[in-house]
Design a protein around this motif. Structure first.
Motif, PDB file in Angstrom:
ATOM      1  N   LEU A 697      -6.418 -14.481  11.537  1.00  0.00           N
ATOM      2  CA  LEU A 697      -5.505 -13.873  10.571  1.00  0.00           C
ATOM      3  C   LEU A 697      -5.407 -14.829   9.387  1.00  0.00           C
ATOM      4  O   LEU A 697      -4.924 -15.945   9.526  1.00  0.00           O
ATOM      5  CB  LEU A 697      -4.133 -13.622  11.190  1.00  0.00           C
ATOM      6  N   MET A 698      -5.864 -14.375   8.214  1.00  0.00           N
ATOM      7  CA  MET A 698      -6.050 -15.255   7.057  1.00  0.00           C
ATOM      8  C   MET A 698      -5.124 -14.842   5.919  1.00  0.00           C
ATOM      9  O   MET A 698      -5.229 -13.720   5.386  1.00  0.00           O
ATOM     10  CB  MET A 698      -7.506 -15.195   6.601  1.00  0.00           C
ATOM     11  N   ASP A 699      -4.199 -15.760   5.551  1.00  0.00           N
ATOM     12  CA  ASP A 699      -3.415 -15.551   4.335  1.00  0.00           C
ATOM     13  C   ASP A 699      -4.334 -15.739   3.124  1.00  0.00           C
ATOM     14  O   ASP A 699      -5.368 -16.413   3.203  1.00  0.00           O
ATOM     15  CB  ASP A 699      -2.252 -16.554   4.297  1.00  0.00           C
ATOM     16  N   ILE A 700      -3.963 -15.152   1.988  1.00  0.00           N
ATOM     17  CA  ILE A 700      -4.822 -15.231   0.800  1.00  0.00           C
ATOM     18  C   ILE A 700      -4.368 -16.346  -0.137  1.00  0.00           C
ATOM     19  O   ILE A 700      -5.156 -17.208  -0.516  1.00  0.00           O
ATOM     20  CB  ILE A 700      -4.845 -13.884   0.064  1.00  0.00           C
ATOM     21  N   SER A 701      -3.108 -16.332  -0.545  1.00  0.00           N
ATOM     22  CA  SER A 701      -2.619 -17.331  -1.501  1.00  0.00           C
ATOM     23  C   SER A 701      -2.122 -18.559  -0.747  1.00  0.00           C
ATOM     24  O   SER A 701      -1.046 -18.545  -0.139  1.00  0.00           O
ATOM     25  CB  SER A 701      -1.484 -16.730  -2.346  1.00  0.00           C
ATOM     26  N   ILE A 726     -12.246 -11.481  10.800  1.00  0.00           N
ATOM     27  CA  ILE A 726     -11.232 -12.095   9.944  1.00  0.00           C
ATOM     28  C   ILE A 726     -10.428 -10.969   9.294  1.00  0.00           C
ATOM     29  O   ILE A 726     -10.996 -10.062   8.672  1.00  0.00           O
ATOM     30  CB  ILE A 726     -11.872 -12.989   8.866  1.00  0.00           C
ATOM     31  N   VAL A 727      -9.111 -11.035   9.438  1.00  0.00           N
ATOM     32  CA  VAL A 727      -8.213 -10.009   8.883  1.00  0.00           C
ATOM     33  C   VAL A 727      -7.310 -10.673   7.860  1.00  0.00           C
ATOM     34  O   VAL A 727      -6.683 -11.701   8.160  1.00  0.00           O
ATOM     35  CB  VAL A 727      -7.384  -9.339   9.995  1.00  0.00           C
ATOM     36  N   ALA A 728      -7.263 -10.103   6.667  1.00  0.00           N
ATOM     37  CA  ALA A 728      -6.410 -10.661   5.614  1.00  0.00           C
ATOM     38  C   ALA A 728      -4.956 -10.365   5.931  1.00  0.00           C
ATOM     39  O   ALA A 728      -4.588  -9.218   6.206  1.00  0.00           O
ATOM     40  CB  ALA A 728      -6.793 -10.068   4.254  1.00  0.00           C
ATOM     41  N   LEU A 729      -4.124 -11.390   5.900  1.00  0.00           N
ATOM     42  CA  LEU A 729      -2.675 -11.246   6.068  1.00  0.00           C
ATOM     43  C   LEU A 729      -2.057 -11.579   4.720  1.00  0.00           C
ATOM     44  O   LEU A 729      -1.891 -12.752   4.371  1.00  0.00           O
ATOM     45  CB  LEU A 729      -2.183 -12.198   7.168  1.00  0.00           C
ATOM     46  N   THR A 730      -1.722 -10.549   3.925  1.00  0.00           N
ATOM     47  CA  THR A 730      -1.412 -10.797   2.512  1.00  0.00           C
ATOM     48  C   THR A 730      -0.466  -9.748   1.965  1.00  0.00           C
ATOM     49  O   THR A 730      -0.312  -8.654   2.530  1.00  0.00           O
ATOM     50  CB  THR A 730      -2.716 -10.794   1.678  1.00  0.00           C
ATOM     51  N   ALA A 731       0.149 -10.116   0.830  1.00  0.00           N
ATOM     52  CA  ALA A 731       0.957  -9.145   0.075  1.00  0.00           C
ATOM     53  C   ALA A 731       0.130  -8.474  -1.017  1.00  0.00           C
ATOM     54  O   ALA A 731       0.621  -7.575  -1.695  1.00  0.00           O
ATOM     55  CB  ALA A 731       2.164  -9.848  -0.553  1.00  0.00           C
ATOM     56  N   HIS A 732      -1.132  -8.918  -1.215  1.00  0.00           N
ATOM     57  CA  HIS A 732      -2.015  -8.288  -2.196  1.00  0.00           C
ATOM     58  C   HIS A 732      -2.645  -7.067  -1.539  1.00  0.00           C
ATOM     59  O   HIS A 732      -3.661  -7.172  -0.839  1.00  0.00           O
ATOM     60  CB  HIS A 732      -3.099  -9.269  -2.650  1.00  0.00           C
ATOM     61  N   VAL A 733      -2.057  -5.907  -1.769  1.00  0.00           N
ATOM     62  CA  VAL A 733      -2.483  -4.709  -1.038  1.00  0.00           C
ATOM     63  C   VAL A 733      -2.979  -3.616  -1.965  1.00  0.00           C
ATOM     64  O   VAL A 733      -3.094  -2.469  -1.550  1.00  0.00           O
ATOM     65  CB  VAL A 733      -1.314  -4.171  -0.174  1.00  0.00           C
ATOM     66  N   MET A 734      -3.266  -3.939  -3.218  1.00  0.00           N
ATOM     67  CA  MET A 734      -3.823  -2.920  -4.104  1.00  0.00           C
ATOM     68  C   MET A 734      -5.247  -2.590  -3.658  1.00  0.00           C
ATOM     69  O   MET A 734      -5.945  -3.426  -3.070  1.00  0.00           O
ATOM     70  CB  MET A 734      -3.826  -3.413  -5.553  1.00  0.00           C
ATOM     71  N   PRO A 735      -5.722  -1.361  -3.950  1.00  0.00           N
ATOM     72  CA  PRO A 735      -7.069  -0.971  -3.498  1.00  0.00           C
ATOM     73  C   PRO A 735      -8.153  -1.926  -3.966  1.00  0.00           C
ATOM     74  O   PRO A 735      -9.086  -2.221  -3.226  1.00  0.00           O
ATOM     75  CB  PRO A 735      -7.239   0.428  -4.110  1.00  0.00           C
ATOM     76  N   GLU A 736      -8.043  -2.419  -5.218  1.00  0.00           N
ATOM     77  CA  GLU A 736      -9.086  -3.322  -5.695  1.00  0.00           C
ATOM     78  C   GLU A 736      -9.063  -4.641  -4.921  1.00  0.00           C
ATOM     79  O   GLU A 736     -10.104  -5.265  -4.711  1.00  0.00           O
ATOM     80  CB  GLU A 736      -8.927  -3.576  -7.200  1.00  0.00           C
ATOM     81  N   ASN A 737      -7.831  -5.067  -4.464  1.00  0.00           N
ATOM     82  CA  ASN A 737      -7.749  -6.280  -3.644  1.00  0.00           C
ATOM     83  C   ASN A 737      -8.399  -6.060  -2.285  1.00  0.00           C
ATOM     84  O   ASN A 737      -9.159  -6.907  -1.798  1.00  0.00           O
ATOM     85  CB  ASN A 737      -6.295  -6.701  -3.458  1.00  0.00           C
ATOM     86  N   VAL A 738      -8.111  -4.903  -1.679  1.00  0.00           N
ATOM     87  CA  VAL A 738      -8.676  -4.597  -0.362  1.00  0.00           C
ATOM     88  C   VAL A 738     -10.200  -4.554  -0.435  1.00  0.00           C
ATOM     89  O   VAL A 738     -10.902  -5.079   0.427  1.00  0.00           O
ATOM     90  CB  VAL A 738      -8.105  -3.258   0.158  1.00  0.00           C
ATOM     91  N   THR A 739     -10.720  -3.913  -1.503  1.00  0.00           N
ATOM     92  CA  THR A 739     -12.182  -3.848  -1.688  1.00  0.00           C
ATOM     93  C   THR A 739     -12.776  -5.245  -1.800  1.00  0.00           C
ATOM     94  O   THR A 739     -13.832  -5.542  -1.232  1.00  0.00           O
ATOM     95  CB  THR A 739     -12.510  -3.023  -2.942  1.00  0.00           C
ATOM     96  N   MET A 746     -14.336  -9.940   5.275  1.00  0.00           N
ATOM     97  CA  MET A 746     -13.209  -9.653   6.151  1.00  0.00           C
ATOM     98  C   MET A 746     -13.367  -8.259   6.754  1.00  0.00           C
ATOM     99  O   MET A 746     -14.029  -7.387   6.188  1.00  0.00           O
ATOM    100  CB  MET A 746     -11.898  -9.754   5.372  1.00  0.00           C
ATOM    101  N   GLN A 747     -12.744  -8.040   7.904  1.00  0.00           N
ATOM    102  CA  GLN A 747     -12.874  -6.753   8.575  1.00  0.00           C
ATOM    103  C   GLN A 747     -11.694  -5.815   8.332  1.00  0.00           C
ATOM    104  O   GLN A 747     -11.833  -4.611   8.507  1.00  0.00           O
ATOM    105  CB  GLN A 747     -13.008  -6.968  10.099  1.00  0.00           C
ATOM    106  N   ASP A 748     -10.558  -6.327   7.936  1.00  0.00           N
ATOM    107  CA  ASP A 748      -9.392  -5.454   7.769  1.00  0.00           C
ATOM    108  C   ASP A 748      -8.348  -6.203   6.952  1.00  0.00           C
ATOM    109  O   ASP A 748      -8.522  -7.388   6.616  1.00  0.00           O
ATOM    110  CB  ASP A 748      -8.819  -5.057   9.140  1.00  0.00           C
ATOM    111  N   VAL A 749      -7.225  -5.521   6.662  1.00  0.00           N
ATOM    112  CA  VAL A 749      -6.139  -6.095   5.875  1.00  0.00           C
ATOM    113  C   VAL A 749      -4.822  -5.758   6.556  1.00  0.00           C
ATOM    114  O   VAL A 749      -4.561  -4.593   6.888  1.00  0.00           O
ATOM    115  CB  VAL A 749      -6.135  -5.552   4.427  1.00  0.00           C
ATOM    116  N   LEU A 750      -4.002  -6.776   6.776  1.00  0.00           N
ATOM    117  CA  LEU A 750      -2.648  -6.601   7.303  1.00  0.00           C
ATOM    118  C   LEU A 750      -1.670  -6.847   6.161  1.00  0.00           C
ATOM    119  O   LEU A 750      -1.599  -7.961   5.630  1.00  0.00           O
ATOM    120  CB  LEU A 750      -2.364  -7.596   8.432  1.00  0.00           C
ATOM    121  N   PRO A 751      -0.922  -5.820   5.724  1.00  0.00           N
ATOM    122  CA  PRO A 751      -0.021  -6.024   4.580  1.00  0.00           C
ATOM    123  C   PRO A 751       1.246  -6.761   4.990  1.00  0.00           C
ATOM    124  O   PRO A 751       1.735  -6.619   6.103  1.00  0.00           O
ATOM    125  CB  PRO A 751       0.285  -4.593   4.138  1.00  0.00           C
ATOM    126  N   LYS A 752       1.740  -7.574   4.069  1.00  0.00           N
ATOM    127  CA  LYS A 752       3.059  -8.176   4.236  1.00  0.00           C
ATOM    128  C   LYS A 752       4.094  -7.260   3.578  1.00  0.00           C
ATOM    129  O   LYS A 752       3.810  -6.665   2.540  1.00  0.00           O
ATOM    130  CB  LYS A 752       3.108  -9.551   3.579  1.00  0.00           C
TER     131      LYS A 752
END
Length: 898
Positions: A697-701, A726-739, A746-752
């Motif tokens: 679980l990987m934070d971004i900032s 690796i799954v992003a654990l982040t508050a950056h959840v806009m579509p362009e960020n996910v892309t 990374m395989q997925d995104v977990l929103p904060k």
């Protein structure tokens, strides 16, 4: 007489000589340049000299009278002949109609008693008679006949009988044979009507002939009288114009005075007025021109405008234009209104001007008049305005960035708050503590909603897309939204009713999340502002139409008429005592308006204060095919444990915030997993290179090394966790960020803020080994990463039809050129980003989603000046491009991107 500009009295000459000179003398020669008096003097024209000669006018009047009389007689003769010819044609047509009727009647009888070969003759005679009757009924030449008493009734009766037989005539021979007796009866019944028609027409023709002849004679007589009167009037007018000619001398003096006034106007004009001849030589230069350009009147007059006023760098273009005009070409600036350009002052300085150019020609002398205005102050004002606009835009962008950053910063502590409350919920609590916790969760949900609203507005103002289309069951989305709002509506004593009108559209292309968001916002408003009333959701669909209309009606407090125009503005709330009891930021309806417009629809409102409100949401819903059936969901973690598919996962949590690490660790431990922690990206890379983890679980900032760089380092290394999910654990959840995150590996995104159901989903999806192809998430990703989305490709084929092959060929050539350009040698990164961005949209249009993602990843890496990542992606591009183009051409199998 001759004219001297300084003498007002004419020089006396013999009267006969003066008249002869005026009538037949040649015009005075025109000088090359004219004085003011010569320019405005009125000289008799050739026409005036002719009109002023009484003898010549008399002779012309006599000749005109003779010619008019002769022409009148000829017109009378020709019209009579034409009239007689027309009547003869009508008489002939009436006679022919009787003959053709008899031929048709005879043919019917022959067909009735003869063989099948007579049917052809009978059909031909029928068509001839029918055409003749149609000519008599509708032809313009036969219009006088139709006014005859009894004629129209007779010919209509004949047409009706023919119409009754028409169907049989057009039928096969066996049907025609059976209808012949009835047709013969119709033919017999037509006979008296045909005779009546001919008799009525003949009688009327004689009357019309006499009447028309009398009318024509009367008209021509009147015409002759009028002609004579006109001729006489012409003679009288000739003498009148002779008197007017005598007044021209007085007019000349008046025009000279007018010229002086014109000079006064030019002298007092605020705009510079410059008059030039056809060669560009200045003839007039008013006081405003002197003030504008710095040249005196004496310095300017006689100089060429190109050398005096045109800047050196523009003189060649000016001279080419003058040369074109002198050889018959058009002057592009004449009559085009005010044109902005640059001019030169006496001191050599350049300044902006607005110039309107007009052309005038007097007595063969061509002039160009330029009206010039110094706009230096306006240009400075425009420049200042542009700078202010750019500063305002920069401020808007800064605001959007600030909102995005603040959204992220707020989500990070909220992750700790919500996570701890989720953990606290599972501990032993008193009833009072559970109430407090419920209130805290409710307030946190409201705060999270506000953060999401602000983020939506920031994205919209930043020009980023709000919607993502995919196949959706519209009725299920609406039903779900209504059911989720039923408890809060009933808490205020309201009834919530859902009505579906029209057919079920089935699967449609839309953004289900955004549709649900709009409905929830509208229903939330209705529930808040209605007490002990009713809320009705009326969904209307019509067969054959793609638009869906949703009415949300309540009988709550309503909206004042003065506030209806502002109800969709951001942060607008009603100034009402009941409204003040409700919570809200006033962003909900503004977001609904933005989303509806992004979906191509609209939102409107009707309301009466104290009676209720109706919101009408109109959305285009294009029907589509159902998506391919998805793989059934994997069993829950508990089930997986029971089946001994896995005991626990070893998870690495890379997060710089201590509270968030504690929350995630507690949630994972309660799920029965082992947890390792890293406080920044560098520490996470080191741990991943030392031991193998089932999930990261990987934070971004983060400080030292952010999540993006850490992911690249882990994937590029040879450590035991190089291929771990690796799954992003982040508050950056806009579509362009996910892309971007998925493009990094990374395989997925977990929103904060992290919610426990989301974490459970990630654990369930990645319960198998990282490289196990049966992992549900990998299967889902593989389905999403088919080389070509055939639904998108099919829609394109249906839209463009035969042009598809041409467009595909064009895109193939462009992509090949791009590939050659990229691999030829190292290219500037900004240009790489620009070109990849351009062709990514082309790939998306054809449904080549993986190819689009690859080009987007190259673009993002180029924008980030990551030359290593750009090179790595470019190396992967040829194979992916070849497979994608092969799939678009219909060859091969469905390749997957692994």
């Amino acid at each position: 007489m001759s004219i001297d500009p300084h003498i007002t009295k004419p020089v006396p000459r013999p009267a006969w000589l003066a008249r002869l000179a005026r009538a037949f003398g040649p015009p005075n020669p025109k000088p090359k340049h004219f004085s003011d008096e010569e320019l405005y003097a009125v000289r008799p024209t050739s026409a005036q000299r002719v009109i002023g000669n009484p003898r010549l006018l008399g002779l012309l009047s006599l000749i005109g009278l003779i010619l008019m009389t002769a022409l009148t007689l000829k017109v009378i003769k020709d019209v009579r002949q034409l009239r007689q010819s027309t009547i003869e044609d009508i008489e002939w047509s009436l006679n022919e109609a009787e003959v053709e009727f008899l031929s048709y009647q005879y043919a019917v009888r022959q067909a009735a008693f003869g063989s099948g070969s007579n049917y052809v003759t009978m059909r031909r005679e029928f068509d001839i008679l029918q055409n003749r009757i149609d000519d008599l009924r509708y032809g313009v030449i036969y219009e006088p006949l139709r006014a005859a008493p009894g004629f129209e009734d007779a010919i209509n009766a004949v047409a009706n009988h023919l119409g009754a037989s028409a169907a049989a005539v057009r039928s096969p021979d066996n049907v025609l044979r059976a209808a012949l007796p009835e047709m013969e009866n119709h033919a017999v019944a037509m006979a008296p009507h045909v005779r009546s028609m001919a008799a009525a027409g003949q009688t009327n023709l004689d009357v019309l002939l006499d009447h028309d002849q009398l009318a024509l004679s009367t008209t021509l007589t009147v015409m002759g009288v009028i002609g004579f009167i006109l001729t006489t009037s012409l003679v009288l007018l000739a003498f009148y114009f002779n008197q007017l000619r005598r007044q021209s001398e007085a007019r000349r003096i008046s025009l000279i005075a007018a010229g002086e006034r014109t000079h006064a106007v030019m002298a007092s004009s605020l705009d510079a007025v410059i008059v030039c001849d056809a060669d560009g030589v200045i003839e007039e230069f008013n006081a405003a021109a002197t003030e504008t350009f710095g040249f005196s009147h004496q310095e300017a007059v006689g100089q060429n405008v190109a050398t005096l006023l045109v800047p050196p760098e523009h003189r060649d273009a000016h001279n080419r234009g003058m040369h074109r005009v002198s050889h018959g070409g058009g002057f592009h600036m004449v009559g085009k209104g005010r044109v902005r350009m640059e001019a030169m002052r006496a001191d050599g300085s350049h300044f902006p001007i607005e110039m309107a150019l007009q052309k005038s020609e007097t007595h063969g002398h061509l002039m160009y008049i330029a009206f010039v205005r110094d706009i230096s102050y306006r240009v400075r004002a425009e420049r200042d305005l542009i700078e202010a606009r750019d500063q305002a835009r920069a401020g808007e962008k800064a605001k959007s960035r600030f909102l995005a950053v603040m959204s992220h910063e707020i989500r990070t502590p909220m992750n700790g708050i919500l996570g701890n409350m989720s953990l606290l919920r599972e501990t032993q609590l008193t009833e009072e503590q559970q109430g407090y916790l419920t209130h805290m969760e409710s307030s946190s949900d409201i705060l999270l909603g506000h953060v999401n609203d602000v983020l939506d507005i920031a994205r919209c103002e930043d020009g980023k897309p709000l919607v993502q289309y995919r196949p959706t069951r519209l009725r299920e989305i609406i039903d779900s939204a209504v059911e989720s709002m039923r408890p809060p509506a009933e808490d205020n004593g309201n009834s919530l009713t859902l009505i579906h009108s029209g057919p079920d559209l089935g699967w449609v292309q839309t953004d289900p999340g955004r549709v649900q968001q709009m409905l929830l916002n509208l229903l939330s408003n209705a529930a808040k502002f209605t007490e002990h009333g009713s809320i009705v959701v009326d969904v209307r669909c019509k067969a054959g139409q793609d638009d869906v209309v949703i009415h949300i009606k309540d009988d709550g407090i309503g909206i004042a008429e003065t506030a209806l125009d502002r109800v969709f503005e951001d942060f607008f709330t009603q100034d009402d005592s009941f409204a003040r009891k409700t919570e809200g930021t006033g962003l909900g309806l503004g977001i609904v308006r933005r989303i509806s417009e992004a979906l191509g629809g609209s939102i409107s409102v009707e309301s009466t204060l104290g009676e209720g409100t109706t919101f009408t949401l109109r959305l285009p819903m294009l029907q589509c095919d159902a998506p391919e059936a998805e793989t059934p969901p994997a069993p829950q973690v508990e089930d997986a444990v029971d089946q001994n598919t896995t005991d626990m996962l070893k998870v690495l949590v890379v997060e710089d915030n201590q509270i968030n690490r504690d929350v995630v660790r507690a949630m994972l431990i309660r799920e029965g997993h082992l947890v390792e922690e890293a406080h920044n990206g560098q520490s996470g890379v080191e741990k991943a290179s030392e031991e193998e983890f089932d999930l990261i679980l990987m934070d971004i900032s983060m400080p030292v090394l952010d999540g993006r760089e850490a992911t690249r380092a882990i994937r590029a290394g040879q450590g035991p966790s190089a291929k771990s999910p690796i799954v992003a654990l982040t508050a950056h959840v806009m579509p362009e960020n996910v892309t971007e995150f998925l493009g990094l590996g990374m395989q997925d995104v977990l929103p904060k803020p992290l919610l426990r159901p989301d974490l459970q989903r990630i654990i369930r999806d990645h319960a198998a080994a990282a490289n196990n192809d049966t992992c549900p998430t990998l299967l889902r990703l593989n389905r999403m990463r088919q080389l070509v989305d055939m639904e998108v490709n099919k829609a394109l084929r249906e839209s463009v039809g035969e042009a598809y092959d041409m467009l595909l060929t064009q895109m193939r050539e462009e992509l090949q050129d791009l590939l050659e350009w990229l691999v030829e040698h190292e290219q500037p990164l900004p240009e790489v980003a620009e070109r990849c961005h351009k062709f990514a949209s082309s790939a998306a249009v054809f449904g080549a989603i993986p190819l689009q993602e690859m080009l987007v990843n190259i673009e993002l890496a180029a924008k980030g000046k990551d030359t290593v990542e750009v090179s790595r992606r470019i190396e992967q591009l040829p194979d992916l491009m070849a497979k994608s183009l092969n799939r678009l051409n219909g060859g091969g199998t469905k390749h997957k991107i692994g």
